[in-house]
Write a protein that holds these residues in place. Structure first.
Motif, PDB file in Angstrom:
ATOM      1  N   GLU A  18      -9.972  -6.472  -9.478  1.00 13.77           N
ATOM      2  CA  GLU A  18      -8.977  -5.418 -10.039  1.00 13.77           C
ATOM      3  C   GLU A  18      -8.951  -4.372  -9.514  1.00 13.77           C
ATOM      4  OE1 GLU A  18      -8.713  -3.656 -14.419  1.00 13.77           O
ATOM      5  OE2 GLU A  18      -9.334  -5.916 -14.494  1.00 13.77           O
ATOM      6  N   GLU A  19     -10.162  -3.893  -9.139  1.00 14.67           N
ATOM      7  CA  GLU A  19     -10.244  -2.582  -8.623  1.00 14.67           C
ATOM      8  C   GLU A  19      -9.460  -2.400  -7.288  1.00 14.67           C
ATOM      9  OE1 GLU A  19     -11.134   1.546  -8.297  1.00 14.67           O
ATOM     10  OE2 GLU A  19     -11.301   0.164  -9.993  1.00 14.67           O
ATOM     11  N   LEU A  20      -9.726  -3.597  -6.425  1.00 10.24           N
ATOM     12  CA  LEU A  20      -9.174  -3.546  -5.288  1.00 10.24           C
ATOM     13  C   LEU A  20      -7.594  -3.603  -5.398  1.00 10.24           C
ATOM     14  CD1 LEU A  20      -9.365  -3.861  -1.896  1.00 10.24           C
ATOM     15  CD2 LEU A  20      -9.483  -6.374  -2.445  1.00 10.24           C
ATOM     16  N   THR A  21      -7.046  -4.499  -6.239  1.00 11.04           N
ATOM     17  CA  THR A  21      -5.542  -4.418  -6.729  1.00 11.04           C
ATOM     18  C   THR A  21      -5.153  -2.951  -6.961  1.00 11.04           C
ATOM     19  OG1 THR A  21      -5.931  -6.692  -7.553  1.00 11.04           O
ATOM     20  CG2 THR A  21      -3.920  -5.555  -8.085  1.00 11.04           C
ATOM     21  N   LEU A  24      -4.957  -0.868  -3.852  1.00  8.86           N
ATOM     22  CA  LEU A  24      -3.934  -1.338  -2.911  1.00  8.86           C
ATOM     23  C   LEU A  24      -2.415  -0.657  -3.440  1.00  8.86           C
ATOM     24  CD1 LEU A  24      -4.718  -4.878  -2.067  1.00  8.86           C
ATOM     25  CD2 LEU A  24      -4.688  -2.944  -0.463  1.00  8.86           C
ATOM     26  N   ALA A  25      -2.445  -0.814  -4.772  1.00 10.50           N
ATOM     27  CA  ALA A  25      -1.159  -0.354  -5.689  1.00 10.50           C
ATOM     28  C   ALA A  25      -1.035   1.400  -5.031  1.00 10.50           C
ATOM     29  CB  ALA A  25      -1.193  -0.372  -7.045  1.00 10.50           C
ATOM     30  N   VAL A  26      -2.077   2.140  -5.113  1.00 10.05           N
ATOM     31  CA  VAL A  26      -1.980   3.552  -4.878  1.00 10.05           C
ATOM     32  C   VAL A  26      -1.746   3.768  -3.330  1.00 10.05           C
ATOM     33  CG1 VAL A  26      -3.521   5.461  -4.710  1.00 10.05           C
ATOM     34  CG2 VAL A  26      -3.794   4.014  -6.764  1.00 10.05           C
ATOM     35  N   LEU A  27      -2.357   3.008  -2.504  1.00  6.54           N
ATOM     36  CA  LEU A  27      -2.130   3.062  -1.339  1.00  6.54           C
ATOM     37  C   LEU A  27      -0.726   2.551  -0.823  1.00  6.54           C
ATOM     38  CD1 LEU A  27      -3.423   3.137   1.536  1.00  6.54           C
ATOM     39  CD2 LEU A  27      -3.594   0.719   1.767  1.00  6.54           C
ATOM     40  N   ARG A  28      -0.152   1.702  -1.433  1.00 10.31           N
ATOM     41  CA  ARG A  28       1.409   1.517  -1.312  1.00 10.31           C
ATOM     42  C   ARG A  28       2.055   2.765  -1.729  1.00 10.31           C
ATOM     43  NH1 ARG A  28       0.507  -3.879  -3.861  1.00 10.31           N
ATOM     44  NH2 ARG A  28       0.309  -5.486  -2.236  1.00 10.31           N
ATOM     45  N   GLU A  29       1.831   3.448  -2.615  1.00  9.55           N
ATOM     46  CA  GLU A  29       2.594   4.360  -3.221  1.00  9.55           C
ATOM     47  C   GLU A  29       2.450   5.621  -2.195  1.00  9.55           C
ATOM     48  OE1 GLU A  29       1.286   5.561  -6.973  1.00  9.55           O
ATOM     49  OE2 GLU A  29       1.751   3.602  -7.913  1.00  9.55           O
ATOM     50  N   ASP A  30       1.071   5.995  -1.848  1.00 11.36           N
ATOM     51  CA  ASP A  30       1.012   6.684  -0.616  1.00 11.36           C
ATOM     52  C   ASP A  30       1.770   6.446   0.499  1.00 11.36           C
ATOM     53  OD1 ASP A  30      -0.653   8.058  -2.570  1.00 11.36           O
ATOM     54  OD2 ASP A  30      -2.705   7.287  -1.460  1.00 11.36           O
TER      55      ASP A  30
END
Length: 103
Positions: A18-21, A24-30
């Protein structure tokens, strides 16, 4: 004897997943924000470069026009000062062009 194994339990794995997911979502936004920023910067630089090129071309056109008028004025003054030499040069140039076109 109790055997000790360092295997994570299902709850720990789920929490890590869940933390990794989330990361990854934050990374996609960045990455999306970075791509938009780079695109905006490139567009602005392209517009600035286009304006600089247009300004340079305009200056070059004005320079060529000034030099052309200056050369035309010098030629007219030379022909006015030495009309027979101008006629002779024109005749020789015509003769050379005629000879070159015959071959």
């Amino acid at each position: 004897m109790k055997s000790e194994t360092n295997t994570p339990d299902a709850a720990s794995v789920a929490k890590d997943f869940e933390e990794l997911t989330k990361q990854l979502a934050v990374l996609r936004e960045d990455i999306a924000k970075l791509a938009q920023s780079v695109g905006s910067t490139a567009t602005k630089q392209g517009r600035d470069m286009s304006a600089d090129i247009a300004e340079g071309l305009e200056e070059a056109q004005k320079y060529v026009e000034r030099k052309g008028r200056s050369a035309e004025a010098q030629l007219e003054a030379s022909v006015t000062t030495h009309p027979f030499m101008a006629i002779g040069l024109a005749a020789v140039a015509g003769l050379l062009v005629g000879l070159a076109s015959r071959r």
